[in-house]
Scaffold this motif. Structure first.
Motif, PDB file in Angstrom:
ATOM      1  N   LYS A  52       0.840  -1.199   0.000  1.00  0.00           N
ATOM      2  CA  LYS A  52       0.000   0.000   0.000  1.00  0.00           C
ATOM      3  C   LYS A  52       0.868   1.239   0.000  1.00  0.00           C
ATOM      4  N   LEU A  53       0.490   2.191  -0.841  1.00  0.00           N
ATOM      5  CA  LEU A  53       1.153   3.484  -0.890  1.00  0.00           C
ATOM      6  C   LEU A  53       0.118   4.570  -0.634  1.00  0.00           C
ATOM      7  N   THR A  54       0.390   5.427   0.341  1.00  0.00           N
ATOM      8  CA  THR A  54      -0.414   6.629   0.550  1.00  0.00           C
ATOM      9  C   THR A  54       0.439   7.814   0.137  1.00  0.00           C
ATOM     10  N   ILE A  55      -0.090   8.634  -0.762  1.00  0.00           N
ATOM     11  CA  ILE A  55       0.664   9.747  -1.329  1.00  0.00           C
ATOM     12  C   ILE A  55      -0.050  11.053  -0.982  1.00  0.00           C
ATOM     13  N   ILE A  56       0.631  11.917  -0.239  1.00  0.00           N
ATOM     14  CA  ILE A  56       0.060  13.200   0.160  1.00  0.00           C
ATOM     15  C   ILE A  56       0.780  14.332  -0.575  1.00  0.00           C
ATOM     16  N   ASP A  57       0.005  15.198  -1.219  1.00  0.00           N
ATOM     17  CA  ASP A  57       0.586  16.365  -1.872  1.00  0.00           C
ATOM     18  C   ASP A  57      -0.473  17.445  -1.995  1.00  0.00           C
ATOM     19  N   ARG A  58      -0.049  18.707  -1.860  1.00  0.00           N
ATOM     20  CA  ARG A  58      -0.992  19.817  -1.864  1.00  0.00           C
ATOM     21  C   ARG A  58      -1.116  20.498  -3.223  1.00  0.00           C
ATOM     22  N   ASP A  59      -0.243  20.152  -4.172  1.00  0.00           N
ATOM     23  CA  ASP A  59      -0.093  20.933  -5.391  1.00  0.00           C
ATOM     24  C   ASP A  59      -0.694  20.219  -6.603  1.00  0.00           C
ATOM     25  N   TYR A  60      -0.692  20.920  -7.730  1.00  0.00           N
ATOM     26  CA  TYR A  60      -1.141  20.346  -8.993  1.00  0.00           C
ATOM     27  C   TYR A  60      -0.006  20.438 -10.007  1.00  0.00           C
ATOM     28  N   VAL A  61      -0.144  19.726 -11.124  1.00  0.00           N
ATOM     29  CA  VAL A  61       0.949  19.599 -12.096  1.00  0.00           C
ATOM     30  C   VAL A  61       1.059  20.864 -12.943  1.00  0.00           C
ATOM     31  N   GLU A  62       2.294  21.387 -13.068  1.00  0.00           N
ATOM     32  CA  GLU A  62       2.580  22.552 -13.891  1.00  0.00           C
ATOM     33  C   GLU A  62       3.685  22.218 -14.898  1.00  0.00           C
ATOM     34  N   TRP A  63       3.847  23.081 -15.910  1.00  0.00           N
ATOM     35  CA  TRP A  63       4.791  22.802 -16.993  1.00  0.00           C
ATOM     36  C   TRP A  63       6.206  22.599 -16.478  1.00  0.00           C
ATOM     37  N   SER A  64       6.625  23.386 -15.497  1.00  0.00           N
ATOM     38  CA  SER A  64       8.006  23.291 -15.017  1.00  0.00           C
ATOM     39  C   SER A  64       8.286  21.970 -14.310  1.00  0.00           C
ATOM     40  N   ASN A  65       7.240  21.227 -13.962  1.00  0.00           N
ATOM     41  CA  ASN A  65       7.422  19.943 -13.275  1.00  0.00           C
ATOM     42  C   ASN A  65       7.901  18.838 -14.214  1.00  0.00           C
ATOM     43  N   LEU A  66       7.567  18.943 -15.506  1.00  0.00           N
ATOM     44  CA  LEU A  66       7.754  17.816 -16.424  1.00  0.00           C
ATOM     45  C   LEU A  66       9.219  17.479 -16.677  1.00  0.00           C
ATOM     46  N   PRO A 120      -4.375   8.308  -2.906  1.00  0.00           N
ATOM     47  CA  PRO A 120      -3.945   9.698  -3.072  1.00  0.00           C
ATOM     48  C   PRO A 120      -4.677  10.611  -2.112  1.00  0.00           C
ATOM     49  N   VAL A 121      -3.965  11.583  -1.549  1.00  0.00           N
ATOM     50  CA  VAL A 121      -4.562  12.528  -0.614  1.00  0.00           C
ATOM     51  C   VAL A 121      -4.136  13.939  -1.028  1.00  0.00           C
ATOM     52  N   VAL A 122      -5.103  14.758  -1.414  1.00  0.00           N
ATOM     53  CA  VAL A 122      -4.803  16.121  -1.869  1.00  0.00           C
ATOM     54  C   VAL A 122      -5.088  17.089  -0.720  1.00  0.00           C
ATOM     55  N   VAL A 123      -4.097  17.282   0.119  1.00  0.00           N
ATOM     56  CA  VAL A 123      -4.206  18.223   1.241  1.00  0.00           C
ATOM     57  C   VAL A 123      -2.842  18.828   1.504  1.00  0.00           C
ATOM     58  N   ASP A 124      -2.840  19.920   2.241  1.00  0.00           N
ATOM     59  CA  ASP A 124      -1.602  20.474   2.751  1.00  0.00           C
ATOM     60  C   ASP A 124      -1.218  19.663   3.983  1.00  0.00           C
ATOM     61  N   ALA A 125       0.008  19.193   4.031  1.00  0.00           N
ATOM     62  CA  ALA A 125       0.451  18.365   5.159  1.00  0.00           C
ATOM     63  C   ALA A 125       0.619  19.221   6.402  1.00  0.00           C
ATOM     64  N   THR A 126      -0.232  19.008   7.396  1.00  0.00           N
ATOM     65  CA  THR A 126      -0.183  19.769   8.635  1.00  0.00           C
ATOM     66  C   THR A 126      -0.065  18.820   9.825  1.00  0.00           C
ATOM     67  N   ALA A 127       0.178  19.385  10.999  1.00  0.00           N
ATOM     68  CA  ALA A 127       0.281  18.564  12.207  1.00  0.00           C
ATOM     69  C   ALA A 127      -1.026  17.831  12.484  1.00  0.00           C
ATOM     70  N   ASP A 128      -2.153  18.458  12.151  1.00  0.00           N
ATOM     71  CA  ASP A 128      -3.451  17.837  12.418  1.00  0.00           C
ATOM     72  C   ASP A 128      -3.724  16.648  11.517  1.00  0.00           C
ATOM     73  N   ASN A 129      -3.526  16.816  10.198  1.00  0.00           N
ATOM     74  CA  ASN A 129      -3.920  15.723   9.299  1.00  0.00           C
ATOM     75  C   ASN A 129      -2.837  14.674   9.090  1.00  0.00           C
TER      76      ASN A 129
END
Length: 337
Positions: free
Chosen positions: A52-66, A102-111
């Motif tokens: 199992k993989l849980t992936i947390i990230d707050r952002d979306y894909v932009e051109w500079s990422n590629l 997949p989890v689309v949130v800002d990684a904080t102490a609470d979550n």
């Protein structure tokens, strides 16, 4: 195709074998951040058969990422797909036999606390030290091993942090200078990313397959462009009075007053605001009166006042085009009232 066929070359490797592979298939890894490091780490672990993989990230894909962030495509950019979602979509095509969350949130102490407690191993793939310090306190509090990694330019570093055994990140910072520059300021090359990823994933495979005796106990530091590679013994850096991993920890980065509520994202000409959650469909209707709108199930964006404002489903907002928190707040409140 059976698992025996899929992982045949990996089980032939004496360090893992069939017993180790069976262990990997039962393990849960939490990856915090899904940019250059996180997307590559996720792909390697998915192909290796981590259960199992849980992936947390707050952002979306932009051109500079590629240029360096594996798993993402031009279509992801055009649709403004969140990185965790885009990565998970590709990973399911690579290995349909594992569980990917997949989890689309800002990684904080609470979550983060709940996700860290549920995982067997935590891998750092973030791009900022605010999040890393929260992670550092949480893994110490819940006795979870995590693998630190960072890169910028042609340089990188990695270290496996084991509670009650190794120095924590805060201890390391007292004796080892970390990168002062960021990828957004000085750039980064793909090979430097992959060097860090290679170390992180190898250490993860050792831990998860049950061969902890092979863990690399030293801090890895390298500069590929200038042909520099070294390992540093940091065992004496662990401090009894450390607020995160010492004998009487207080976990300072988990306290409310030490958390960032509004922040300028380093080097990105962007401010993040944590605010109220709004139904995206209703928000999109309102925003169409103000400018060009793009919407998907995870976010809605609008072009306004030469700025791009992006609202996420979890209540976060990115205001692109400024590093001024006050200017960003002004635009934000003009929109939401």
């Amino acid at each position: 195709m059976s698992n025996k066929d899929r992982y045949h070359r990996q089980t032939l490797f004496q360090g893992i074998g069939e017993k180790g592979q069976r262990r990997l298939l039962t393990k849960h890894v939490l990856i915090i951040g899904c940019g250059a490091l996180g997307s590559s780490v996720a792909e390697m672990l998915a192909r290796a058969g981590i259960g199992k993989l849980t992936i947390i990230d707050r952002d979306y894909v932009e051109w500079s990422n590629l240029q360096r962030q594996h798993l993402f495509t031009e279509s992801d950019v055009e649709q403004q797909i969140p990185k965790a979602i885009a990565a998970s979509n590709k990973l399911r095509e690579i290995n349909s036999g594992i569980d990917i969350q997949p989890v689309v949130v800002d990684a904080t102490a609470d979550n983060l606390a709940t996700y860290i407690q549920a995982a067997d191993l935590v891998i750092d793939a973030t791009d900022n030290f605010d999040t890393r310090f929260i992670m550092n306190d949480l893994v110490q509090k819940y006795n979870k091993t995590w693998i630190f990694g960072a890169c910028v330019g042609s340089s990188g570093m990695a270290f496996t942090i084991i509670p009650n055994q190794t120095p924590c990140l805060d201890c390391l910072l007292k004796v080892t200078p970390m990168f002062g520059a960021t990828c957004d300021a000085v750039g980064v090359i793909g090979p430097a990313v992959q060097m860090v990823v290679t170390h992180q994933v190898t250490e993860a495979l050792k831990l998860l397959s049950g061969v902890e005796s092979k863990i690399m106990s030293k801090l890895l530091i390298f500069d590929l462009w200038n042909n520099h590679y070294q390992t540093v013994d940091v065992s004496r850096a662990k401090r009894d009075d450390c607020a995160s991993c010492g004998k009487k920890p207080t976990y300072p980065c988990l306290s409310y007053q030490n958390r960032t509520k509004t922040e300028a994202l380093c080097g990105r000409d962007t401010v993040q605001i944590r605010g109220k959650q709004y139904p995206l469909a209703q928000l999109a209707d309102k925003l169409r009166l103000l400018g060009k709108v793009q919407v998907n199930p995870f976010l809605v964006s609008v072009e306004i006042q030469e700025k791009r404002v992006v609202f996420f489903h979890d209540g976060r907002t990115f205001v692109h085009g400024t590093n001024s928190i006050e200017a960003a707040k002004k635009i934000y409140y003009q929109i939401v009232g």
